[in-house]
Design an enzyme around this catalytic site. Structure first.
Site, PDB file in Angstrom:
ATOM      1  N   VAL A  11       0.832  -1.213   0.000  1.00 47.25           N
ATOM      2  CA  VAL A  11       0.000   0.000   0.000  1.00 47.25           C
ATOM      3  C   VAL A  11       0.867   1.264   0.000  1.00 47.25           C
ATOM      4  O   VAL A  11       0.620   2.208  -0.772  1.00 47.25           O
ATOM      5  CB  VAL A  11      -0.967  -0.005   1.212  1.00 47.25           C
ATOM      6  N   VAL A 115     -11.669  -0.922   4.761  1.00 49.31           N
ATOM      7  CA  VAL A 115     -12.730  -1.885   4.435  1.00 49.31           C
ATOM      8  C   VAL A 115     -13.065  -1.763   2.953  1.00 49.31           C
ATOM      9  O   VAL A 115     -13.437  -0.691   2.486  1.00 49.31           O
ATOM     10  CB  VAL A 115     -14.023  -1.633   5.255  1.00 49.31           C
ATOM     11  N   GLY A 170      -0.665 -12.985  -4.141  1.00 51.62           N
ATOM     12  CA  GLY A 170      -0.460 -11.867  -3.200  1.00 51.62           C
ATOM     13  C   GLY A 170      -1.744 -11.365  -2.571  1.00 51.62           C
ATOM     14  O   GLY A 170      -1.767 -10.280  -1.988  1.00 51.62           O
ATOM     15  N   ASP A 184     -10.049 -11.047   9.339  1.00 52.72           N
ATOM     16  CA  ASP A 184     -10.026  -9.827   8.520  1.00 52.72           C
ATOM     17  C   ASP A 184     -11.464  -9.327   8.288  1.00 52.72           C
ATOM     18  O   ASP A 184     -11.748  -8.131   8.453  1.00 52.72           O
ATOM     19  CB  ASP A 184      -9.330 -10.162   7.187  1.00 52.72           C
ATOM     20  N   LYS A 188     -13.538  -5.938   9.688  1.00 51.24           N
ATOM     21  CA  LYS A 188     -14.214  -5.051   8.731  1.00 51.24           C
ATOM     22  C   LYS A 188     -15.688  -4.868   9.048  1.00 51.24           C
ATOM     23  O   LYS A 188     -16.227  -3.767   8.898  1.00 51.24           O
ATOM     24  CB  LYS A 188     -14.033  -5.608   7.305  1.00 51.24           C
ATOM     25  N   GLY A 285      -5.261  -5.131  -2.993  1.00 47.97           N
ATOM     26  CA  GLY A 285      -4.296  -4.845  -4.068  1.00 47.97           C
ATOM     27  C   GLY A 285      -3.712  -3.448  -3.926  1.00 47.97           C
ATOM     28  O   GLY A 285      -4.315  -2.563  -3.319  1.00 47.97           O
TER      29      GLY A 285
HETATM   30  N1  HSE Z   1      -6.324  -9.891   2.706  1.00 44.83           N
HETATM   31  C1  HSE Z   1      -7.371  -8.952   2.445  1.00 44.83           C
HETATM   32  C2  HSE Z   1      -8.329  -9.575   1.450  1.00 44.83           C
HETATM   33  C3  HSE Z   1      -6.781  -7.677   1.933  1.00 44.83           C
HETATM   34  O1  HSE Z   1      -8.022 -10.645   0.926  1.00 44.83           O
HETATM   35  O2  HSE Z   1      -9.396  -9.024   1.209  1.00 44.83           O
HETATM   36  C4  HSE Z   1      -7.655  -6.478   2.031  1.00 44.83           C
HETATM   37  O3  HSE Z   1      -8.063  -6.200   3.332  1.00 44.83           O
END
Ligand code: HSE
Length: 372
Positions: A11, A115, A170, A184, A188, A285
């Site tokens: 990022v 998010v 990635g 994750d 969010k 990304g």
């Molecule tokens: N690892 C997270 C995803 C990245 O796959 O959505 C973005 O938060």
């Protein structure tokens, strides 16, 4: 605007690239461990130098993780600097400390990229709140899980093969557990619910189950019954307060979620006046995420900070009754609520979401998915 960029990974590098040609946003410092040379930029590991530099008005945190990210953000706010971050774990974990500090120090804070990556979801949610009672938020908020589930569904891949592909591309976080165990998405949906409802959800009251135990045989059974499995987050107002949870969910073919491909996200709100609206796009990304960091910087230039008044902490109560598919463990309780057999799994009669998650905690090798 002179900014200090904390972190020069996926990022951070993207933010640097997208601001290179701008006259209104100048990257003055980069804090990173790598040995990089950037023309006109001071690359340093000495954060105190940045705190003491009064010409730096804004810190962009793109390091990820809780520490030292939070320590750096807190110090920046205490030094009177504005902050933009893409770090959902940090914004969610320290929400109760962060918002009052931002108010007390009279600085601006934004975290749109936290998010939905490239989707301007949190910014839109702030706009929605200005003239709307939000009834629910949620959807597909993790690109890695969607990529894995989509490839298992379309190509019949095994879980391990699809995960490896997501890692090679990635998409997955450094520790894939954060993605595949739903953490994750949990961060969010808590952040989204906090903004949507103007509260701070008690995190321990928001149950989460992920996709790491799913097998090709589960996906085949879902297909045979006309369903597609997605990792779905839910936050909603209820008669007794709020409900919030994250769980694999079987979506029927006519649900938008069933058709979200690859690593895309689909995030939806329902408002009393606006009805249902969904935002669709790249949830992760370099450039999609950096795009929303730069959008936040543009909002700061206009004096627009974070948008969520917080009326205090509340616990989610998840007594909604749903049917669940379960495979991989059994006991007397599960047998007592079993209504159908689907190949190697069973389907329950309607049971409360909290009750099902409590059962799963004691059966960590089982896979479970709600049925819509
Ligand atoms: N690892 C997270 C995803 C990245 O796959 O959505 C973005 O938060």
């Amino acid at each position: 605007m002179n900014i200090a960029l904390l972190g020069f990974g996926v990022v951070g590098r993207g933010v640097y690239d997208l601001t290179l040609d701008r006259s209104d946003i100048n990257v003055k410092y980069v804090v990173c461990l790598e040995d990089v040379q950037l023309p006109g930029v001071t690359v340093t590991r000495n954060y105190n130098e940045i705190l003491a530099d009064e010409s730096v008005d804004t810190v962009v945190e793109a390091m990820g993780g809780l520490h030292p990210a939070w320590d750096f953000v807190k110090a920046a706010i205490e030094a009177g600097k504005n902050v933009v971050t893409s770090n959902k774990a940090m914004a969610c974990t320290f929400y109760d400390e962060l918002l009052p500090l931002v108010q007390e120090k009279n600085v601006l804070f934004r975290c749109t990229a936290a998010v939905g990556g490239g989707i301007g979801w949190l910014s839109e949610l702030g706009r929605v709140r200005r003239c709307e009672t939000v009834l629910s938020v949620g959807g597909i908020m993790n690109g890695t899980c969607n990529y894995i589930l989509d490839n298992m569904t379309r190509l019949g891949l095994d879980y391990d093969v699809a995960l490896k592909q997501a890692q090679n591309l990635g998409y997955a976080e450094a520790n894939p557990s954060t993605d595949v165990d739903g953490i994750d998405t949990w961060h969010k949906v808590i952040l989204s619910s906090n903004v949507a409802f103007g509260v701070s959800l008690d995190k321990q009251s928001v149950p989460v189950s992920g996709i790491s135990k799913i097998k090709a045989c589960d996906v085949a059974a879902f297909k045979a019954h006309g369903y597609t499995c997605k990792l779905i987050s839910t936050g909603k107002r209820t008669d007794s307060g709020f409900s919030a949870y994250v769980q694999p969910t079987l979506c029927p073919a006519d649900a938008l979620e069933a058709h979200i491909p690859m690593n895309f996200n689909l995030i939806t709100f329902e408002g009393a006046a606006a009805g249902r609206q969904s935002l669709y796009g790249q949830g992760a990304g370099r450039y999609p995420t950096a795009y929303n960091v730069v959008q936040d910087l543009c909002d700061l230039l206009l004096g627009n900070g974070f948008y969520a008044p917080c009326e205090g902490s509340v616990a989610a109560r998840n007594n909604e009754q749903l049917r669940f598919y379960v495979r991989g463990a059994s006991d007397a309780w599960l047998e007592s609520v079993t209504a159908e057999i689907w190949d190697e799994g069973i389907v329950t009669a309607p049971v409360a979401v909290d009750e099902m998650h409590a059962w799963l905690k004691n059966h960590p090798d089982a896979f479970m998915a709600a049925i819509r």
